[in-house]
Design an enzyme around this catalytic site. Structure first.
Site, PDB file in Angstrom:
ATOM      1  N   LYS A   1      14.817  -8.810  15.626  1.00 23.46           N
ATOM      2  CA  LYS A   1      15.402  -9.767  15.438  1.00 23.46           C
ATOM      3  C   LYS A   1      14.396 -11.043  14.618  1.00 23.46           C
ATOM      4  CE  LYS A   1      13.490 -11.456  20.110  1.00 23.46           C
ATOM      5  NZ  LYS A   1      13.718 -12.240  21.094  1.00 23.46           N
TER       6      LYS A   1
ATOM      7  N   HIS B   1      24.531   1.658  10.200  1.00 27.34           N
ATOM      8  CA  HIS B   1      25.514   2.285  10.271  1.00 27.34           C
ATOM      9  C   HIS B   1      26.349   1.668  11.540  1.00 27.34           C
ATOM     10  CE1 HIS B   1      24.565   6.055   8.098  1.00 27.34           C
ATOM     11  NE2 HIS B   1      23.284   5.670   8.482  1.00 27.34           N
TER      12      HIS B   1
ATOM     13  N   GLY C   1       0.746  -1.869   9.171  1.00 25.06           N
ATOM     14  CA  GLY C   1       0.874  -0.309   8.851  1.00 25.06           C
ATOM     15  C   GLY C   1       2.143   0.189   9.626  1.00 25.06           C
TER      16      GLY C   1
ATOM     17  N   ASN D   1       0.791  -0.965   0.059  1.00 25.63           N
ATOM     18  CA  ASN D   1      -0.059  -0.022   0.130  1.00 25.63           C
ATOM     19  C   ASN D   1       0.754   1.291   0.005  1.00 25.63           C
ATOM     20  OD1 ASN D   1      -2.454   1.480   0.131  1.00 25.63           O
ATOM     21  ND2 ASN D   1      -3.344  -0.176   1.409  1.00 25.63           N
TER      22      ASN D   1
END
Length: 209
Positions: free
Chosen positions: A186, A132, A162, A102
């Site tokens: 995880k 990072h 969502g 969506n």
């Protein structure tokens, strides 16, 4: 390539023979300012702009854009991405047959993001292969700066709610459901529902024959 690189930068001898693109895909430290990578991101953004600005009924035109943008393994598959959506490169995003996403989904595909068949994504789902290092030394602008990426794998028949976020290196098993707003840090086994931040299993799913 181990996620240990998030904590300790690996020996350059392990990956000095690789291009920046190869390092990125393999999970080694890489420099995103590399000319090849910059050009590929620019190309992806141009194709995304065309797709997101396309006419609703232009199924053929939209399909041609996706065929150029996404991993070639997606060609011939039934896939639907409701504009707008975003990717970094496109070629690292592989979608299975009967895929639907969506509005406002984001796929940071610096490493491969592989999604199985019959998967559904609600509005605003974010999948991040990009990350990072933890050490601020390597996040400061300059010669020491680098980025990392780890593959994300999603099985068949997965439904992601969502605003859910799937973090780098995560694998989600078949038939599982990710609750709205969940932050998945995880791996998720098959046949479960997870929710929350960080996401935890809240129930199992009985699979009907």
């Amino acid at each position: 390539m181990s996620k240990q690189a998030i904590y300790v930068k690996p020996d350059i001898k392990e990956y000095e023979h690789l291009s920046e693109k190869e390092r990125m895909i393999a999970g080694y430290p890489y420099h995103p300012g590399d000319e090849v990578l910059c050009n590929e991101r620019t190309k992806a953004r141009e194709l995304i702009r065309k797709y997101n600005d396309s006419v609703v009924g232009d199924k053929k035109g939209r399909r041609e854009i996706l065929d150029e943008l996404l991993n070639p393994a997606c060609r011939g598959k039934k896939v639907f991405l409701e504009p707008p959506f975003r990717v970094d490169y496109g070629y690292n995003l592989t979608l299975g047959n009967n895929f639907e996403a969506n509005f406002d989904c984001v796929f940071l595909d610096c490493a491969p993001i592989t999604i199985g068949e019959n998967c559904l994504m609600a509005p605003g789902v974010h999948i991040y292969a990009a990350t990072h290092p933890l050490s601020p030394k390597y996040r400061k602008s300059g010669k020491e700066y680098y980025e990392l990426a780890y593959p994300v794998k999603i099985g068949d028949n997965v439904w992601i709610g969502g605003k859910a976020i799937i973090c780098p290196g995560v694998t989600i098993g078949d038939n599982s459901i990710i609750g709205a707003g969940a932050v998945v840090v995880k791996d998720v086994p098959s046949n479960v529902v997870v929710a929350g931040n960080p996401a935890k299993i809240i129930r199992t799913i009985d699979i009907e024959e």
